[in-house]
Design a protein around this motif. Structure first.
Motif, PDB file in Angstrom:
ATOM      1  N   PHE A 208      15.341  74.555  87.053  1.00 14.93           N
ATOM      2  CA  PHE A 208      13.912  74.707  86.790  1.00 14.93           C
ATOM      3  C   PHE A 208      13.167  73.417  87.097  1.00 14.93           C
ATOM      4  O   PHE A 208      12.101  73.419  87.736  1.00 14.93           O
ATOM      5  CB  PHE A 208      13.725  75.125  85.333  1.00 14.93           C
ATOM      6  CG  PHE A 208      12.368  75.682  85.037  1.00 14.93           C
ATOM      7  CD1 PHE A 208      11.787  76.635  85.862  1.00 14.93           C
ATOM      8  CD2 PHE A 208      11.655  75.253  83.929  1.00 14.93           C
ATOM      9  CE1 PHE A 208      10.539  77.161  85.587  1.00 14.93           C
ATOM     10  CE2 PHE A 208      10.402  75.763  83.654  1.00 14.93           C
ATOM     11  CZ  PHE A 208       9.844  76.725  84.483  1.00 14.93           C
ATOM     12  N   ASN A 212      10.366  72.860  90.142  1.00 18.83           N
ATOM     13  CA  ASN A 212       9.039  72.333  89.848  1.00 18.83           C
ATOM     14  C   ASN A 212       8.786  71.006  90.559  1.00 18.83           C
ATOM     15  O   ASN A 212       7.650  70.714  90.940  1.00 18.83           O
ATOM     16  CB  ASN A 212       8.867  72.160  88.339  1.00 18.83           C
ATOM     17  CG  ASN A 212       8.570  73.469  87.636  1.00 18.83           C
ATOM     18  OD1 ASN A 212       7.460  73.987  87.692  1.00 18.83           O
ATOM     19  ND2 ASN A 212       9.587  74.023  86.982  1.00 18.83           N
ATOM     20  N   ALA A 215       7.673  71.926  93.948  1.00 24.28           N
ATOM     21  CA  ALA A 215       6.285  72.391  93.917  1.00 24.28           C
ATOM     22  C   ALA A 215       5.320  71.227  93.782  1.00 24.28           C
ATOM     23  O   ALA A 215       4.272  71.182  94.452  1.00 24.28           O
ATOM     24  CB  ALA A 215       6.107  73.376  92.755  1.00 24.28           C
ATOM     25  N   LEU A 216       5.678  70.263  92.932  1.00 26.06           N
ATOM     26  CA  LEU A 216       4.815  69.082  92.760  1.00 26.06           C
ATOM     27  C   LEU A 216       4.702  68.305  94.063  1.00 26.06           C
ATOM     28  O   LEU A 216       3.626  67.788  94.412  1.00 26.06           O
ATOM     29  CB  LEU A 216       5.388  68.189  91.651  1.00 26.06           C
ATOM     30  CG  LEU A 216       5.256  68.718  90.224  1.00 26.06           C
ATOM     31  CD1 LEU A 216       6.021  67.806  89.257  1.00 26.06           C
ATOM     32  CD2 LEU A 216       3.787  68.786  89.810  1.00 26.06           C
ATOM     33  N   ASN A 254      -1.787  75.286  89.236  1.00 26.79           N
ATOM     34  CA  ASN A 254      -0.335  75.342  89.397  1.00 26.79           C
ATOM     35  C   ASN A 254       0.310  73.984  89.147  1.00 26.79           C
ATOM     36  O   ASN A 254       1.459  73.905  88.678  1.00 26.79           O
ATOM     37  CB  ASN A 254       0.022  75.843  90.785  1.00 26.79           C
ATOM     38  CG  ASN A 254      -0.374  77.298  90.991  1.00 26.79           C
ATOM     39  OD1 ASN A 254      -0.543  78.038  90.025  1.00 26.79           O
ATOM     40  ND2 ASN A 254      -0.539  77.714  92.249  1.00 26.79           N
ATOM     41  N   ASP A 257       0.855  73.656  85.522  1.00 26.96           N
ATOM     42  CA  ASP A 257       1.978  74.498  85.100  1.00 26.96           C
ATOM     43  C   ASP A 257       3.313  73.899  85.515  1.00 26.96           C
ATOM     44  O   ASP A 257       4.303  73.970  84.771  1.00 26.96           O
ATOM     45  CB  ASP A 257       1.827  75.898  85.683  1.00 26.96           C
ATOM     46  CG  ASP A 257       0.618  76.651  85.111  1.00 26.96           C
ATOM     47  OD1 ASP A 257       0.173  76.260  84.010  1.00 26.96           O
ATOM     48  OD2 ASP A 257       0.135  77.591  85.763  1.00 26.96           O
ATOM     49  N   ALA A 258       3.365  73.326  86.713  1.00 27.50           N
ATOM     50  CA  ALA A 258       4.612  72.710  87.184  1.00 27.50           C
ATOM     51  C   ALA A 258       4.998  71.516  86.322  1.00 27.50           C
ATOM     52  O   ALA A 258       6.186  71.296  86.028  1.00 27.50           O
ATOM     53  CB  ALA A 258       4.461  72.286  88.649  1.00 27.50           C
ATOM     54  N   GLY A 261       6.311  72.915  83.140  1.00 26.85           N
ATOM     55  CA  GLY A 261       7.636  73.497  83.345  1.00 26.85           C
ATOM     56  C   GLY A 261       8.717  72.446  83.485  1.00 26.85           C
ATOM     57  O   GLY A 261       9.814  72.576  82.934  1.00 26.85           O
ATOM     58  N   ALA A 262       8.407  71.382  84.253  1.00 25.62           N
ATOM     59  CA  ALA A 262       9.386  70.297  84.416  1.00 25.62           C
ATOM     60  C   ALA A 262       9.676  69.622  83.078  1.00 25.62           C
ATOM     61  O   ALA A 262      10.828  69.280  82.763  1.00 25.62           O
ATOM     62  CB  ALA A 262       8.873  69.289  85.435  1.00 25.62           C
TER      63      ALA A 262
END
Length: 439
Positions: A208, A212, A215-216, A254, A257-258, A261-262
């Motif tokens: 996870f 992330n 994504a970052l 997003n 959120d990333a 999540g991280a």
């Protein structure tokens, strides 16, 4: 009136009486002589017995008269001092010791004559190699009327005694180290069974975080492209168009959120590592307070992770209960009990493991029950014996319950097999207050 008796009649009666008295006296003398010979023989036997005792004892032994003069000595004294045993007869016993020891012995002899109470003290006896420390015991010799007629002195070399104590202490320390090693080995065996579950638990949050992070990185590139055009002096219309093309508004949401999540994944990894550290505790936190309910939850969770049986232990009773002890060792007990319960439930239709935690009579009670086949009555007496196991070869060390039983006793508690109509039930009791014990 004068009677005329025959002279020879009077003389015969007198001689008869004399001879009878002589015979009686002679018979008494013979009987007395026989008694003296028997008593002398018994006395010689007693002397030989005392001599054999004095020759066989390993401690120094000295028989004294009322004035503290030596009557008999053991062969061990002669060996210790290097002087013949006969040379001590009639000498004062204080001459065996250094001046300080002689003074203590004189005081002990005086007290013995007054109270008849045995005395014990440490003093130095002059040996062939110089003064050596001895533990001296002094006891009174009394006659049938209770009067002191002498004393018996027994001395034990303190060097040998201290060496024996030292060896005993070293053996005890080695035993404790071996026991600690057994606990660590049992923990390693448990950890080996849990490796697959640990890898799975770590893989999910790490994956996870990794996703992330990608994504970052993607969002960072889009924002860098936008701000490069801002710094390059682009017109407002171009920046609006570029912002729409790069979908910065949605990416901004997003991005948040990333980040969350991280962080959640990293916190999950941190929690797993913290659980592992508590699980592998080596006992250095002995005497520290901990939550028994939380400890049981962590232990059960780790067994669930590694067993892959799909069985979940249900915890009932109190929500929190603080006890004092070694949390890692208590956690090992719970893991062993839960692991055994899950092993017994393999293939069961409706498996159930319940951990109930309560408080009773000032003690914490943790009970682990299952609805499996239970333990055969013929195995009840040996269930806590080292290396006893009913599992197939290669599936159990036979040390889990034995070590758990010993850990419970060291905490002042008790681990017991409870009567159960169905399945098996084990109860762990721990004192709520340090220093107390639970039955």
């Amino acid at each position: 009136m004068k009677l005329d008796l025959p002279h020879n009649a009077f003389t015969d009666d007198a001689w008869a009486s004399v001879l009878e008295a002589v015979d009686r006296s002679y018979a008494e003398l013979v009987a007395h002589q026989e008694q003296l010979e028997r008593q002398n023989e018994e006395l010689q036997d007693l002397r030989r017995f005392i001599g054999s005792v004095l020759d066989s004892v390993t401690e120094v032994m000295v028989v004294l008269d009322r004035d503290g003069m030596i009557e008999e000595v053991s062969a061990s004294l002669a060996e210790t001092t290097g002087a013949p045993a006969d040379s001590y007869h009639g000498r004062p016993v204080t001459g065996l010791m250094t001046p300080a020891g002689a003074e203590m012995l004189s005081g002990a002899l005086r007290g013995l004559r007054l109270s008849h109470a045995p005395a014990q003290f440490e003093a130095e006896i002059v040996t062939a190699e110089g003064p050596a420390p001895f533990e001296i015991g002094l006891s009174a010799r009394v006659n049938e009327r209770g009067r002191v007629m002498g004393a018996v002195l027994v001395g034990r070399p303190l060097g040998e005694l201290r060496q024996a104590y030292s060896e005993l202490e070293q053996s005890h320390r080695r035993l404790q180290e071996a026991q600690a090693q057994l606990v660590r080995n049992e923990k390693l065996a448990s950890l080996g069974r849990l490796l697959a579950g640990v890898a799975h638990e770590l893989n999910n949050p790490i994956s996870f975080v990794y996703a992330n992070a990608h994504a970052l990185e993607k969002y960072l590139g889009r924002f860098e492209a936008y701000f490069d055009r801002v710094q390059g002096g682009a017109e407002r219309e171009e920046l609006v168009r570029l912002r729409a093309e790069l979908k910065l508004d949605r990416n901004l949401k997003n991005l948040r959120d990333a980040i969350h999540g991280a962080r959640d994944g990293a916190e999950r990894v941190r929690d797993i590592v913290a659980d592992l550290r508590r699980l592998s505790a080596d006992g250095s936190d002995a005497g520290a307070p901990f939550d028994l309910v939380e400890t049981a939850r962590v232990a059960a969770h780790w067994v669930e992770r590694g067993s892959k049986s799909g069985i979940t232990a249900r915890i009932t009773g109190l929500d929190s209960l603080e006890v004092t002890g070694t949390a890692g060792h208590v956690q090992q007990i719970v893991m062993n009990l839960v692991q055994n319960a899950m092993d017994a439930l393999r293939g069961a239709e409706a498996p159930e493991v319940v951990i109930d935690i309560s408080r009773q009579d000032g003690c914490a009670r943790l009970t682990v029950t299952d609805n499996g086949p239970g333990i055969a009555p013929e195995h009840h007496a040996a269930i806590f014996d080292p290396f006893f196991t009913t599992k197939p070869v290669g599936q159990g060390t036979g040390l889990g319950l034995s070590i758990s039983h010993k850990i419970a006793e060291e905490h002042g508690g008790r681990l017991a097999l409870l009567p159960s109509e169905r399945g098996a039930a084990f109860c762990l009791t721990l004192p709520m207050t340090p220093g107390e014990t639970c039955e």
